[in-house]
Design an enzyme around this catalytic site. Sequence first.
Site, PDB file in Angstrom:
ATOM      1  CB  SER A 141      -0.879  -0.179   1.352  1.00 20.85           C
ATOM      2  OG  SER A 141      -1.546   1.339   1.354  1.00 20.85           O
ATOM      3  CE1 TYR A 154      -4.345  -2.246   4.856  1.00 21.25           C
ATOM      4  CE2 TYR A 154      -3.561  -0.024   4.241  1.00 21.25           C
ATOM      5  CZ  TYR A 154      -4.026  -0.989   3.976  1.00 21.25           C
ATOM      6  OH  TYR A 154      -4.232  -1.122   2.687  1.00 21.25           O
TER       7      TYR A 154
HETATM    8  N1  NAD Z   1      -8.943  -0.399  -1.776  1.00 21.73           N
HETATM    9  C1  NAD Z   1      -7.842   0.423  -1.466  1.00 21.73           C
HETATM   10  O1  NAD Z   1      -7.837   1.564  -1.375  1.00 21.73           O
HETATM   11  C2  NAD Z   1      -6.505  -0.243  -1.294  1.00 21.73           C
HETATM   12  C3  NAD Z   1      -5.378   0.600  -1.327  1.00 21.73           C
HETATM   13  C4  NAD Z   1      -4.069   0.154  -0.873  1.00 21.73           C
HETATM   14  C5  NAD Z   1      -3.943  -1.238  -0.801  1.00 21.73           C
HETATM   15  N2  NAD Z   1      -5.096  -1.986  -0.705  1.00 21.73           N
HETATM   16  C6  NAD Z   1      -4.744  -3.370  -0.432  1.00 21.73           C
HETATM   17  O2  NAD Z   1      -5.281  -4.333  -1.674  1.00 21.73           O
HETATM   18  C7  NAD Z   1      -5.515  -5.510  -0.941  1.00 21.73           C
HETATM   19  C8  NAD Z   1      -7.191  -5.885  -1.496  1.00 21.73           C
HETATM   20  O3  NAD Z   1      -7.903  -4.952  -0.972  1.00 21.73           O
HETATM   21  P1  NAD Z   1      -9.501  -4.818  -1.585  1.00 21.73           P
HETATM   22  O4  NAD Z   1      -9.479  -3.085  -1.561  1.00 21.73           O
HETATM   23  O5  NAD Z   1      -9.761  -5.251  -2.588  1.00 21.73           O
HETATM   24  O6  NAD Z   1     -10.207  -4.869  -0.075  1.00 21.73           O
HETATM   25  P2  NAD Z   1     -11.463  -6.150   0.192  1.00 21.73           P
HETATM   26  O7  NAD Z   1     -11.707  -6.221   1.570  1.00 21.73           O
HETATM   27  O8  NAD Z   1     -12.466  -6.168  -1.124  1.00 21.73           O
HETATM   28  O9  NAD Z   1     -10.598  -7.614  -0.357  1.00 21.73           O
HETATM   29  C9  NAD Z   1      -9.793  -8.083   0.554  1.00 21.73           C
HETATM   30  C10 NAD Z   1     -10.135  -9.560   0.430  1.00 21.73           C
HETATM   31  O10 NAD Z   1      -9.294 -10.448   1.281  1.00 21.73           O
HETATM   32  C11 NAD Z   1     -10.023 -11.601   1.887  1.00 21.73           C
HETATM   33  N3  NAD Z   1      -9.450 -11.765   3.129  1.00 21.73           N
HETATM   34  C12 NAD Z   1      -9.216 -11.060   4.453  1.00 21.73           C
HETATM   35  N4  NAD Z   1      -8.738 -11.917   5.512  1.00 21.73           N
HETATM   36  C13 NAD Z   1      -8.634 -13.066   5.024  1.00 21.73           C
HETATM   37  C14 NAD Z   1      -8.208 -14.260   5.475  1.00 21.73           C
HETATM   38  N5  NAD Z   1      -7.997 -14.398   6.842  1.00 21.73           N
HETATM   39  N6  NAD Z   1      -8.157 -15.385   4.775  1.00 21.73           N
HETATM   40  C15 NAD Z   1      -8.464 -15.339   3.331  1.00 21.73           C
HETATM   41  N7  NAD Z   1      -8.715 -14.107   2.800  1.00 21.73           N
HETATM   42  C16 NAD Z   1      -9.083 -13.244   3.532  1.00 21.73           C
HETATM   43  C17 NAD Z   1     -11.496 -10.785   2.254  1.00 21.73           C
HETATM   44  O11 NAD Z   1     -12.252 -11.760   2.542  1.00 21.73           O
HETATM   45  C18 NAD Z   1     -11.583 -10.101   0.952  1.00 21.73           C
HETATM   46  O12 NAD Z   1     -12.143 -10.957  -0.117  1.00 21.73           O
HETATM   47  C19 NAD Z   1      -5.482  -5.587   0.235  1.00 21.73           C
HETATM   48  O13 NAD Z   1      -4.145  -6.160   0.643  1.00 21.73           O
HETATM   49  C20 NAD Z   1      -5.293  -4.101   0.879  1.00 21.73           C
HETATM   50  O14 NAD Z   1      -4.697  -3.600   1.721  1.00 21.73           O
HETATM   51  C21 NAD Z   1      -6.342  -1.570  -1.054  1.00 21.73           C
END
Ligand code: NAD
Length: 250
Positions: A141, A154
């Site tokens: 991130s 985080y």
């Molecule tokens: N959305 C943003 O703005 C953003 C920005 C920077 C980084 N990220 C990163 O991108 C990645 C995806 O995020 P997203 O926005 O799609 O979020 P999201 O919550 O839509 O997806 C995350 C997925 O991870 C799964 N997950 C969580 N804990 C788990 C576990 N113990 N076992 C198996 N699966 C698990 C969840 O069920 C979910 O489907 C993450 O690593 C997040 O930190 C997101």
Amino acid sequence: MRFQDKTVIVTGGAGGIGAAIATRFASEGAQVIVTDMLAEGAEAVADAIRATGGRARAFAADISTADGCQSIVANTMATEGRIDVLCNNAGLMRRGNILSITADDWRLSFAVNIDAMFHTCAAALPHMIAAGGGAIVNTASQWGLHPAPNHIAYNVTKAAVASFTQNLGRDYAPHKIRVNAVCPGEIHTAMLESGVKRSGRTMADLDKLVPYGRVGKPEEVAALVAFLASDEAAFMCGSLVEITGAQAVA
Ligand SMILES: NC(=O)c1ccc[n+]([C@@H]2O[C@H](COP(=O)([O-])OP(=O)(O)OC[C@H]3O[C@@H](n4cnc5c(N)ncnc54)[C@H](O)[C@@H]3O)[C@@H](O)[C@H]2O)c1
């Protein structure tokens, strides 16, 4: 069709960015293992990919344990016999500063955001080494590089993902295994919407904070992940690539 005949694992495949990554790889010919602890969500993404002519299989696993992580690799090797690309995308966000976050949330953040990468990579790397190469793309991130306020667990876990990626990139480049990370800023997913609602702001408010004029789309992160995993990025090892629309962390 950069991933024709390749097998790609995507963790967090039921989520906003993970679903886009899985869909992107499938659209370029890969057999995608869509894995998530949300079994129905992973099935829905795999179904949608197959409905449009792609190849995908769902696999439910909780990556907060070593067993869960290892089961993903073992199942993929048993069914596909190869792992060309591993996308460690699953993650969670627990808010708070050091005085407000609970010890349980601190530990869970480490278990899911960084420990899981240790376990999936430790399980997958011997297969990649034996195959003569591979690619790993981790989702870090922007906040792991430039911390946002009041998200200590985080930010620290994502900083660990960045260092982990650089370490693995360095250690396994001689084996032709390229390890890189994407560092997204604000991307329009359920994770982002829940934060926006909590803060009393709207998505339009958030768009105005981004110099490019809007927050990012999951498909834009997916395109970068696919590039990093492809042969076009052959000389990229241990890189941390920001994708932010030029937004600074406020
Ligand atoms: N959305 C943003 O703005 C953003 C920005 C920077 C980084 N990220 C990163 O991108 C990645 C995806 O995020 P997203 O926005 O799609 O979020 P999201 O919550 O839509 O997806 C995350 C997925 O991870 C799964 N997950 C969580 N804990 C788990 C576990 N113990 N076992 C198996 N699966 C698990 C969840 O069920 C979910 O489907 C993450 O690593 C997040 O930190 C997101």
